[in-house]
Design an enzyme around this catalytic site. Structure first.
Site, PDB file in Angstrom:
ATOM      1  N   ASP A   1     -12.499  -0.838  -1.578  1.00 13.89           N
ATOM      2  CA  ASP A   1     -11.836  -3.009  -0.969  1.00 13.89           C
ATOM      3  C   ASP A   1     -12.733  -4.018  -2.302  1.00 13.89           C
ATOM      4  O   ASP A   1     -13.624  -3.543  -2.408  1.00 13.89           O
ATOM      5  CB  ASP A   1     -12.027  -3.240   0.205  1.00 13.89           C
ATOM      6  CG  ASP A   1     -10.967  -4.365   0.472  1.00 13.89           C
ATOM      7  OD1 ASP A   1     -10.485  -4.154   0.583  1.00 13.89           O
ATOM      8  OD2 ASP A   1     -11.346  -5.605   0.177  1.00 13.89           O
TER       9      ASP A   1
ATOM     10  N   SER B   1     -11.458  -2.574  -8.954  1.00 14.78           N
ATOM     11  CA  SER B   1      -9.356  -2.523  -8.564  1.00 14.78           C
ATOM     12  C   SER B   1      -8.900  -1.288  -9.250  1.00 14.78           C
ATOM     13  O   SER B   1      -9.074  -0.754  -9.989  1.00 14.78           O
ATOM     14  CB  SER B   1      -8.780  -3.313  -9.510  1.00 14.78           C
ATOM     15  OG  SER B   1      -7.897  -3.857 -10.047  1.00 14.78           O
ATOM     16  N   VAL B   2      -7.805  -0.951  -8.618  1.00 15.64           N
ATOM     17  CA  VAL B   2      -6.728   0.272  -8.738  1.00 15.64           C
ATOM     18  C   VAL B   2      -6.352  -0.079  -9.473  1.00 15.64           C
ATOM     19  O   VAL B   2      -5.138   1.523 -10.232  1.00 15.64           O
ATOM     20  CB  VAL B   2      -6.089   0.141  -7.283  1.00 15.64           C
ATOM     21  CG1 VAL B   2      -7.189   0.956  -6.516  1.00 15.64           C
ATOM     22  CG2 VAL B   2      -5.495  -0.777  -7.195  1.00 15.64           C
TER      23      VAL B   2
ATOM     24  N   ASN C   1      -4.042   2.759  -0.230  1.00 16.63           N
ATOM     25  CA  ASN C   1      -3.279   1.351   0.712  1.00 16.63           C
ATOM     26  C   ASN C   1      -3.608  -0.157   0.056  1.00 16.63           C
ATOM     27  O   ASN C   1      -2.945  -0.991   0.722  1.00 16.63           O
ATOM     28  CB  ASN C   1      -4.495   1.412   2.105  1.00 16.63           C
ATOM     29  CG  ASN C   1      -3.744   0.449   2.871  1.00 16.63           C
ATOM     30  OD1 ASN C   1      -2.953  -0.033   3.244  1.00 16.63           O
ATOM     31  ND2 ASN C   1      -4.558  -0.145   2.934  1.00 16.63           N
TER      32      ASN C   1
ATOM     33  N   TYR D   1       7.808  -8.052  -5.391  1.00 18.24           N
ATOM     34  CA  TYR D   1       6.433  -6.841  -3.892  1.00 18.24           C
ATOM     35  C   TYR D   1       7.585  -5.678  -3.691  1.00 18.24           C
ATOM     36  O   TYR D   1       7.052  -4.366  -4.023  1.00 18.24           O
ATOM     37  CB  TYR D   1       6.009  -7.934  -2.898  1.00 18.24           C
ATOM     38  CG  TYR D   1       6.158  -7.184  -1.392  1.00 18.24           C
ATOM     39  CD1 TYR D   1       4.343  -6.619  -1.445  1.00 18.24           C
ATOM     40  CD2 TYR D   1       6.405  -6.665  -0.600  1.00 18.24           C
ATOM     41  CE1 TYR D   1       3.925  -5.957  -1.120  1.00 18.24           C
ATOM     42  CE2 TYR D   1       5.660  -6.306   0.650  1.00 18.24           C
ATOM     43  CZ  TYR D   1       4.597  -5.669   0.326  1.00 18.24           C
ATOM     44  OH  TYR D   1       3.885  -5.297   1.128  1.00 18.24           O
ATOM     45  N   SER D   2       8.649  -6.072  -3.749  1.00 22.49           N
ATOM     46  CA  SER D   2      10.079  -5.432  -3.272  1.00 22.49           C
ATOM     47  C   SER D   2      10.048  -4.531  -4.458  1.00 22.49           C
ATOM     48  O   SER D   2      10.333  -2.939  -4.236  1.00 22.49           O
ATOM     49  CB  SER D   2      11.088  -6.183  -2.599  1.00 22.49           C
ATOM     50  OG  SER D   2      10.829  -6.851  -1.633  1.00 22.49           O
TER      51      SER D   2
ATOM     52  N   LYS E   1       7.215  -1.554  -4.435  1.00 15.25           N
ATOM     53  CA  LYS E   1       7.558  -0.893  -3.342  1.00 15.25           C
ATOM     54  C   LYS E   1       8.180   0.366  -3.006  1.00 15.25           C
ATOM     55  O   LYS E   1       8.353   1.275  -3.009  1.00 15.25           O
ATOM     56  CB  LYS E   1       7.424  -1.558  -1.751  1.00 15.25           C
ATOM     57  CG  LYS E   1       6.260  -2.759  -1.927  1.00 15.25           C
ATOM     58  CD  LYS E   1       4.652  -1.837  -2.234  1.00 15.25           C
ATOM     59  CE  LYS E   1       3.570  -2.248  -1.215  1.00 15.25           C
ATOM     60  NZ  LYS E   1       2.366  -1.450  -0.909  1.00 15.25           N
TER      61      LYS E   1
ATOM     62  N   ALA F   1       2.372  -3.670  10.899  1.00 16.83           N
ATOM     63  CA  ALA F   1       1.028  -4.007  12.008  1.00 16.83           C
ATOM     64  C   ALA F   1       0.510  -5.290  12.032  1.00 16.83           C
ATOM     65  O   ALA F   1       0.365  -5.840  11.138  1.00 16.83           O
ATOM     66  CB  ALA F   1       0.533  -2.535  12.172  1.00 16.83           C
TER      67      ALA F   1
END
Length: 309
Positions: free
Chosen positions: A43, A78-79, A105, A170-171, A174, A202
């Site tokens: 993280d 960082s990923v 994630n 973002y969409s 994803k 969630a």
């Protein structure tokens, strides 16, 4: 311990974006560790929009795992960068000598309309979500392929299929994760690598920030974690799937196709409206065919030899 309990003893897992509390990544890491997995808790410790610092991040989750008797190490890379993703995998290899599971994630979600989001934020969102998945999967892939075993759990979003105002980039990223998941599942079959995606919903720090208030919906990250854990388990029997999950409920999200109109080599623009009426009729829709490793077997890798002028 129940005799039929799904365990991860001897397995090494990486969970990215696992430092937020409440957070999905944290829940994944805690559950895997409680079932015997050794976990790299990754993280950056930034806010849901990718800015600022929020609390102790990964190290707090590492301490939770260790306090409960588990094994974990923290990581702050960082990923979104190739070499940083490799460093995360190298940490797992250097600490425990193998890598079995990656749960991708990590993510950020700055809210802005398409015409207002900055160029830099576009690059950051695509970098963390889509490229982050690509770099992490790519870093772990050769080791998983060599040991003929691996589990990649990618994280998509309902926004990718439904669309969400203020989240166009973002969409897009994803939905790219879905394409990556399906293709890697086809390629991974011959290597014992299963690749799936989840679309979770969630009460997380990101959702609370979006709602601008601490108004829990009752949908806890802990109810999502078992789905991610099963996809990461050696007994997982599926690959290339996208599972939507919230409050312990699970359903598959898949692409479907309507009945095609008859072939017409002489099709004219003027005939398209009539064809569209039939093309948009969903009454006879069926699942879109999925790729398979047999398709991949017939394709020759491209030539990587440097070319001269």
């Amino acid at each position: 311990m129940s005799a039929d309990e799904f365990r991860f003893d001897g397995r090494v897992a990486i969970v990215t974006g696992a430092g937020s509390n409440p957070g999905l990544g944290r829940s994944y890491a805690l559950l895997l560790a409680s079932r015997g997995a050794k976990v790299v808790v990754n993280d950056l410790g930034v806010g849901p929009d990718g800015r600022g610092q929020i609390g102790p991040g990964a190290e707090a989750v590492v301490e939770e795992i260790r306090a409960a008797g588990g094994e974990a190490v923290g990581d702050g890379h960082s990923v979104a960068e190739r070499d940083s993703a490799r460093a995360i995998v190298d940490l797992a290899l250097g600490t425990w000598g193998r890598i079995d599971i990656v749960i991708n994630n990590a993510g950020i979600a700055p809210f802005a309309t398409f015409d207002e989001i900055t160029d830099r934020d576009i690059e950051r969102v695509v970098g963390v979500h889509l490229m982050g998945h690509i770099w992490m999967c790519r870093a772990a892939w050769p080791y998983m392929a060599d040991q003929k075993y691996g589990r990649l759990v990618n994280v998509s979003s309902g926004a990718a299929l439904a669309g969400l105002p203020t989240q166009s980039i973002y969409s897009a990223a994803k939905l790219g994760v879905v394409g990556l998941t399906r293709s890697l599942a086809a390629e991974g079959a011959k290597h014992g690598i299963k690749v799936n995606a989840i679309s979770p919903y969630a009460d997380t720090l990101a959702l609370q920030t979006m709602l601008k208030a601490n108004q829990p919906t009752g949908m806890t990250p802990e109810a999502i974690a078992p789905v991610a854990a099963w996809l990461a388990h050696e007994d997982c029997t599926v690959s290339g799937k996208v599972l939507e999950t919230a409050s312990g409920s699970v359903n598959e999200a898949f692409i479907s196709m309507t009945t095609p109109t008859p072939p017409n080599p002489d099709l004219r623009v003027e005939a398209v409206p009539a064809a569209m009426e039939k093309a948009l009729d969903r009454s006879g829709a069926v699942p879109h065919p999925e790729g398979g490793d047999s398709i991949y077997d017939d394709i020759k890798p491209y030539d990587t030899t440097p070319r001269t002028a």
